[in-house]
Design an enzyme around this catalytic site. Structure first.
Site, PDB file in Angstrom:
ATOM      1  N   CYS A  12     -14.279  63.957   2.070  1.00 25.80           N
ATOM      2  CA  CYS A  12     -15.190  63.056   2.606  1.00 25.80           C
ATOM      3  C   CYS A  12     -14.545  62.921   4.242  1.00 25.80           C
ATOM      4  CB  CYS A  12     -14.968  61.444   2.152  1.00 25.80           C
ATOM      5  SG  CYS A  12     -13.844  60.593   2.760  1.00 25.80           S
ATOM      6  N   GLU A  13     -15.721  63.021   5.214  1.00 30.21           N
ATOM      7  CA  GLU A  13     -15.182  63.025   6.519  1.00 30.21           C
ATOM      8  C   GLU A  13     -14.754  61.794   7.123  1.00 30.21           C
ATOM      9  OE1 GLU A  13     -19.095  64.516   8.118  1.00 30.21           O
ATOM     10  OE2 GLU A  13     -19.476  62.488   8.604  1.00 30.21           O
ATOM     11  N   HIS A  14     -14.916  60.563   6.415  1.00 28.92           N
ATOM     12  CA  HIS A  14     -14.343  59.429   6.948  1.00 28.92           C
ATOM     13  C   HIS A  14     -12.798  59.151   6.713  1.00 28.92           C
ATOM     14  CE1 HIS A  14     -18.609  57.887   6.042  1.00 28.92           C
ATOM     15  NE2 HIS A  14     -18.443  58.351   7.028  1.00 28.92           N
ATOM     16  N   HIS A  15     -12.307  59.615   5.578  1.00 27.85           N
ATOM     17  CA  HIS A  15     -10.813  59.491   5.033  1.00 27.85           C
ATOM     18  C   HIS A  15     -10.405  60.678   4.781  1.00 27.85           C
ATOM     19  CE1 HIS A  15     -13.110  55.725   3.827  1.00 27.85           C
ATOM     20  NE2 HIS A  15     -12.044  55.148   4.642  1.00 27.85           N
ATOM     21  N   GLN A  43     -21.761  62.852   1.348  1.00 29.22           N
ATOM     22  CA  GLN A  43     -22.513  63.292   0.201  1.00 29.22           C
ATOM     23  C   GLN A  43     -23.872  63.492   0.540  1.00 29.22           C
ATOM     24  OE1 GLN A  43     -21.720  61.427  -3.434  1.00 29.22           O
ATOM     25  NE2 GLN A  43     -23.555  62.271  -4.594  1.00 29.22           N
ATOM     26  N   HIS A  65     -15.860  59.233  -5.502  1.00 24.36           N
ATOM     27  CA  HIS A  65     -15.200  59.337  -4.199  1.00 24.36           C
ATOM     28  C   HIS A  65     -13.671  58.886  -4.004  1.00 24.36           C
ATOM     29  CE1 HIS A  65     -18.540  60.511  -1.327  1.00 24.36           C
ATOM     30  NE2 HIS A  65     -19.118  60.337  -2.723  1.00 24.36           N
ATOM     31  N   CYS A  76     -11.707  58.011  -2.068  1.00 21.22           N
ATOM     32  CA  CYS A  76     -11.478  56.826  -0.866  1.00 21.22           C
ATOM     33  C   CYS A  76     -12.093  55.576  -1.574  1.00 21.22           C
ATOM     34  CB  CYS A  76     -12.292  57.276   0.422  1.00 21.22           C
ATOM     35  SG  CYS A  76     -13.967  57.475   0.392  1.00 21.22           S
TER      36      CYS A  76
HETATM   37  N1  LIG Z   1     -22.667  57.247   2.466  1.00 22.96           N
HETATM   38  C1  LIG Z   1     -21.717  57.558   2.304  1.00 22.96           C
HETATM   39  N2  LIG Z   1     -20.272  56.746   2.535  1.00 22.96           N
HETATM   40  C2  LIG Z   1     -19.249  57.345   2.492  1.00 22.96           C
HETATM   41  C3  LIG Z   1     -19.096  58.777   1.900  1.00 22.96           C
HETATM   42  N3  LIG Z   1     -18.023  58.973   1.737  1.00 22.96           N
HETATM   43  C4  LIG Z   1     -17.159  57.896   2.245  1.00 22.96           C
HETATM   44  N4  LIG Z   1     -17.857  56.940   2.525  1.00 22.96           N
HETATM   45  C5  LIG Z   1     -18.100  55.604   3.269  1.00 22.96           C
HETATM   46  O1  LIG Z   1     -17.709  55.425   4.548  1.00 22.96           O
HETATM   47  C6  LIG Z   1     -17.338  54.285   4.680  1.00 22.96           C
HETATM   48  C7  LIG Z   1     -16.653  54.090   5.966  1.00 22.96           C
HETATM   49  O2  LIG Z   1     -16.516  52.688   6.211  1.00 22.96           O
HETATM   50  P1  LIG Z   1     -15.278  51.963   7.323  1.00 22.96           P
HETATM   51  O3  LIG Z   1     -15.657  50.557   7.219  1.00 22.96           O
HETATM   52  O4  LIG Z   1     -15.680  52.709   8.789  1.00 22.96           O
HETATM   53  O5  LIG Z   1     -14.021  52.405   6.813  1.00 22.96           O
HETATM   54  P2  LIG Z   1     -12.955  51.615   5.961  1.00 22.96           P
HETATM   55  O6  LIG Z   1     -12.403  50.481   6.514  1.00 22.96           O
HETATM   56  O7  LIG Z   1     -11.815  52.677   5.380  1.00 22.96           O
HETATM   57  O8  LIG Z   1     -13.848  51.368   4.662  1.00 22.96           O
HETATM   58  P3  LIG Z   1     -13.530  50.786   2.982  1.00 22.96           P
HETATM   59  O9  LIG Z   1     -13.723  52.212   2.135  1.00 22.96           O
HETATM   60  O10 LIG Z   1     -14.636  50.007   2.617  1.00 22.96           O
HETATM   61  O11 LIG Z   1     -12.142  50.306   3.123  1.00 22.96           O
HETATM   62  C8  LIG Z   1     -17.016  53.589   3.463  1.00 22.96           C
HETATM   63  O12 LIG Z   1     -17.799  52.516   3.229  1.00 22.96           O
HETATM   64  C9  LIG Z   1     -16.799  54.567   2.531  1.00 22.96           C
HETATM   65  O13 LIG Z   1     -16.994  54.314   1.047  1.00 22.96           O
HETATM   66  C10 LIG Z   1     -20.134  59.374   1.518  1.00 22.96           C
HETATM   67  O14 LIG Z   1     -20.209  60.590   1.310  1.00 22.96           O
HETATM   68  N5  LIG Z   1     -21.500  58.930   1.908  1.00 22.96           N
HETATM   69 ZN   LIG Z   2     -14.036  58.354   2.442  1.00 25.00          ZN
END
Ligand SMILES: Nc1nc2c(ncn2[C@@H]2O[C@H](COP(=O)(O)OP(=O)(O)OP(=O)(O)O)[C@@H](O)[C@H]2O)c(=O)[nH]1
Ligand SMILES: [Zn+2]
Length: 179
Positions: A71-74, A112, A140, A142
Site C-alpha cells: 500500500c502506498e500509504h504505509h 487497491q 491489507h 496496514c
Molecule cells: N481506499 C483505500 N485505502 C487504503 C488502501 N490501503 C490503505 N488504505 C487506507 O489509507 C488510509 C490512510 O489514512 P491516514 O489517516 O492518512 O493514515 P493512518 O493514520 O495511518 O490511518 P489508520 O490506518 O486509520 O491508522 C487508511 O484508512 C488505510 O486503511 C487502499 O488500497 N485503498
Molecule cells: Zn496502508
C-alpha cells in the site's frame, strides 16, 4: 537504498554490527527492489506478442490469480486474489500474460482501487476486447498488523469496461463465474 535501511535500523535503536543484522540493509534493499519491480516493466514487454487470432467471442475468465502488493500509504503489504474476465474481439491473449499484467501493477506502491483500474485498462488496451472485468479481493496488513487491527475484513474492488459495464447480464455472468 541500502544506506537508508541501515539508517532506519539504527534509528530503531538496533546494533547494526551484530551478526544477524550485518547484511540486513543489503537484503532489505534487494527485497524492496523485488517487491516494486513492476516499475521496471511495461505492457509490450510483458505481453511479448502473445496475442492469438480467434473467432471465439465468448467470455474468458482467469480467476484466483494471487497478488502481493504494497500500500502506498504505509508501504505495508496487501495480499489477495485477482479475477479477470474479458470478451475477445478477434484475438485472445496468452493465459500467463494476464497474471503477468496483474503482477506488473501489483509490484508497485498502490491503492487497491487504482490497481484494479490499471489492470482492466491494460487488458483492454492490449487485447481490444469487447469488454473487460476485474475484481480484486485483498487483505491489507496496514489494517491488520497496526492501526485499526481488524483481522477478518477484506476489501473487494471492481472495474468493468465496455460490455461488462453496459450489459447487466454480461456483468452478472462474470460475477457468477468467479464466485
Ligand atoms: N481506499 C483505500 N485505502 C487504503 C488502501 N490501503 C490503505 N488504505 C487506507 O489509507 C488510509 C490512510 O489514512 P491516514 O489517516 O492518512 O493514515 P493512518 O493514520 O495511518 O490511518 P489508520 O490506518 O486509520 O491508522 C487508511 O484508512 C488505510 O486503511 C487502499 O488500497 N485503498
Ligand atoms: Zn496502508
Amino acid at each position: 537504498m541500502e544506506k537508508e535501511f541501515a539508517s532506519i535500523i539504527q534509528q530503531l535503536g538496533e546494533d547494526l554490527t551484530r551478526e544477524g543484522l550485518v547484511d540486513t540493509p543489503k537484503r532489505a534493499a534487494k527485497a524492496m527492489q523485488f517487491l516494486t519491480r513492476g516499475y521496471e516493466q511495461n505492457l509490450d514487454e510483458v505481453i511479448n506478442g502473445a496475442l492469438f487470432p480467434t473467432d471465439n467471442s465468448e467470455m474468458v475468465i482467469v480467476k484466483d490469480i494471487e497478488l502481493y502488493s504494497m500500500c502506498e500509504h504505509h508501504m505495508l503489504p496487501f495480499i489477495g486474489k485477482c479475477h479477470v474476465g474479458y470478451i475477445p474481439k478477434g484475438q485472445v491473449i496468452g493465459l500467463s500474460k494476464i497474471a503477468r499484467i496483474v503482477d506488473m501493477f501489483a509490484r508497485r506502491l498502490q491503492i487497491q482501487e487504482n490497481m484494479t483500474k490499471q489492470i482492466a485498462d491494460a487488458i483492454m488496451q492490449a487485447t481490444g476486447a469487447d469488454g473487460v472485468g476485474v475484481v480484486i479481493e485483498a487483505q491489507h496488513m496496514c489494517m491488520m498488523m497496526r492501526g485499526v487491527e481488524k483481522q477478518n475484513s477484506s476489501m473487494k474492488t471492481s472495474m468493468m469496461l465496455g460490455s461488462f459495464r453496459k450489459s447487466q447480464s454480461t456483468r452478472g455472468e462474470f460475477l457468477s463465474l468467479i464466485n
